[in-house]
Design an enzyme around this catalytic site. Structure first.
Site, short mmCIF file in Angstrom:
data_model
loop_
_atom_site.label_atom_id
_atom_site.label_comp_id
_atom_site.label_asym_id
_atom_site.label_seq_id
_atom_site.Cartn_x
_atom_site.Cartn_y
_atom_site.Cartn_z
N ASN A 8 0.73 -1.10 0.01
CA ASN A 8 -0.11 -0.20 -0.16
C ASN A 8 0.87 1.26 -0.08
O ASN A 8 1.46 1.58 0.96
CB ASN A 8 -0.97 0.02 1.31
N LYS A 10 -0.01 4.25 -0.42
CA LYS A 10 -0.32 5.66 0.44
C LYS A 10 -0.20 6.62 -0.71
O LYS A 10 -0.16 6.49 -1.84
CB LYS A 10 -0.14 5.60 1.64
N HIS A 105 -9.58 1.20 4.83
CA HIS A 105 -8.39 1.39 5.39
C HIS A 105 -8.44 2.37 6.62
O HIS A 105 -9.16 3.08 6.37
CB HIS A 105 -7.06 1.94 4.44
N GLU A 107 -6.83 4.83 7.76
CA GLU A 107 -6.59 6.36 7.44
C GLU A 107 -7.99 6.76 6.50
O GLU A 107 -8.17 7.97 6.69
CB GLU A 107 -5.35 6.30 6.57
N GLU A 187 -5.41 -5.14 10.48
CA GLU A 187 -4.66 -3.99 10.56
C GLU A 187 -5.01 -3.36 11.98
O GLU A 187 -5.66 -2.39 12.07
CB GLU A 187 -4.55 -3.08 9.24
N GLY A 193 2.37 1.89 10.79
CA GLY A 193 3.49 2.95 10.89
C GLY A 193 4.09 3.30 12.01
O GLY A 193 4.77 4.52 12.00
N SER A 231 3.35 -2.15 10.48
CA SER A 231 4.64 -2.34 10.50
C SER A 231 5.17 -3.51 10.29
O SER A 231 6.28 -4.35 11.06
CB SER A 231 4.90 -2.14 12.09
P1 PGA Z 1 2.72 0.05 7.80
O1 PGA Z 1 1.14 0.44 7.09
O2 PGA Z 1 3.34 -1.26 7.00
O3 PGA Z 1 3.55 1.26 7.29
O4 PGA Z 1 2.52 0.07 9.18
C1 PGA Z 1 0.52 -0.43 6.79
C2 PGA Z 1 -0.84 -0.02 6.28
O5 PGA Z 1 -1.34 1.04 6.51
O6 PGA Z 1 -1.58 -0.81 5.43
#
Ligand code: PGA
Length: 273
Positions: A8, A10, A105, A107, A187, A193, A231
């Site tokens: 992803n 983003k 997601h 976000e 997730e 992150g 992560s």
């Molecule tokens: P990350 O993000 O691997 O940077 O923690 C995962 C995601 O948001 O799908």
């Protein structure tokens, strides 16, 4: 069972030039690997989800490779066209080369107030345009601390039940199509992150719960893959890959470096091969 490792991207990278560099790195590393006779494509399907603006360029670069392309989101309002400024529809992302879309997601839930009803619409639109769906679910830190994870997931997963209830009566064979086109990504919001991860046994138990819950909507959904995200990196991927309940990974930050992304894919290829 085939594993999935999905990047992803983003709102990255910043420029078309950097997108090209990332794709070059990825394709070069994949072809070097293929020439040393690994069978990664058999055991681990790779997919990347670029920003909408880069979708057509990325999907055209990936033509003929084993890497698939996904959108990060689609419009809730129409699966085709309409007066919805700023939106991209399921038909438009499919036309630009996406065969899947990420939906829900955290976000999107946090910054765009993406709620249950919107997600029911988005899932329906994605399926109407033959897109596969990577549906993200997960609890916040406060919900995790209050031991509400399963309760939260139970509520978030009802999106699938509602889509099934709406469509299955009208479209014969709908459940079978959904079973083929659905992936769940667990997730935990607090792991995205942050460098913090739940233990493998926590993820395993949660995935077991997700699989049971969606099977209770329809037995056909028992085989739906459940990925872990939050992560995941080249150093911890093996431990997640070794667990039989974890069918792959949704990767954010580490998917922006081709070597790290492929190291994660290799961890799943080795574990599931
Ligand atoms: P990350 O993000 O691997 O940077 O923690 C995962 C995601 O948001 O799908």
């Amino acid at each position: 069972m085939q594993a999935w490792v999905i990047g992803n991207w983003k709102q990255n990278p910043a420029t078309s030039h950097s997108v090209n560099t990332l794709i070059n790195d990825l394709l070069t590393a994949i072809s070097a690997q293929e020439s040393t006779a690994t069978d990664s494509a058999t055991h681990c399907q790779l997919m990347v989800a670029p920003s909408c603006i880069h979708m057509a360029a990325v999907s055209s670069r990936l033509q003929g490779s084993s890497v698939m392309c996904a959108a990060q989101d689609i419009s809730a309002h129409s699966n085709s066209t309409g007066a919805y400024t700023g939106d991209c529809s399921a038909q438009q992302v499919a036309d630009a080369g996406a065969t899947w879309t990420i939906l829900g997601h955290s976000e999107r839930r946090q910054y765009h107030q993406e709620c249950h009803d919107i997600l029911v619409q988005k899932l329906t639109h994605a399926l109407a345009q033959n897109l596969g769906i990577v549906l993200c679910v997960g609890e916040t830190q406060a919900q995790y601390d209050a031991k509400q994870t399963l309760e939260v997931l139970n509520t978030q997963l009802t999106v699938i039940k509602d889509v099934l209830d709406q469509q299955a009566g009208e479209q014969p064979g709908f459940v079978e199509v959904l079973a083929e086109r659905l992936i769940i990504a667990y997730e935990p919001v607090w792991a995205i992150g942050t460098g913090k991860v739940p233990t493998v046994s926590e993820v395993s138990a949660t995935h077991h719960y997700i699989k049971q819950t969606i099977s209770s909507f329809s037995p056909e959904l028992a085989a739906v893959s459940v990925l872990y995200g939050g992560s995941v990196n080249a150093g911890n991927a093996d431990s997640f890959a070794a667990d039989s309940m974890i069918d792959g990974a949704l990767v954010g930050g580490a998917s922006l470096k081709a070597a790290d992304f492929l190291a994660i894919a290799n961890a799943f290829t080795c574990a599931k091969g």
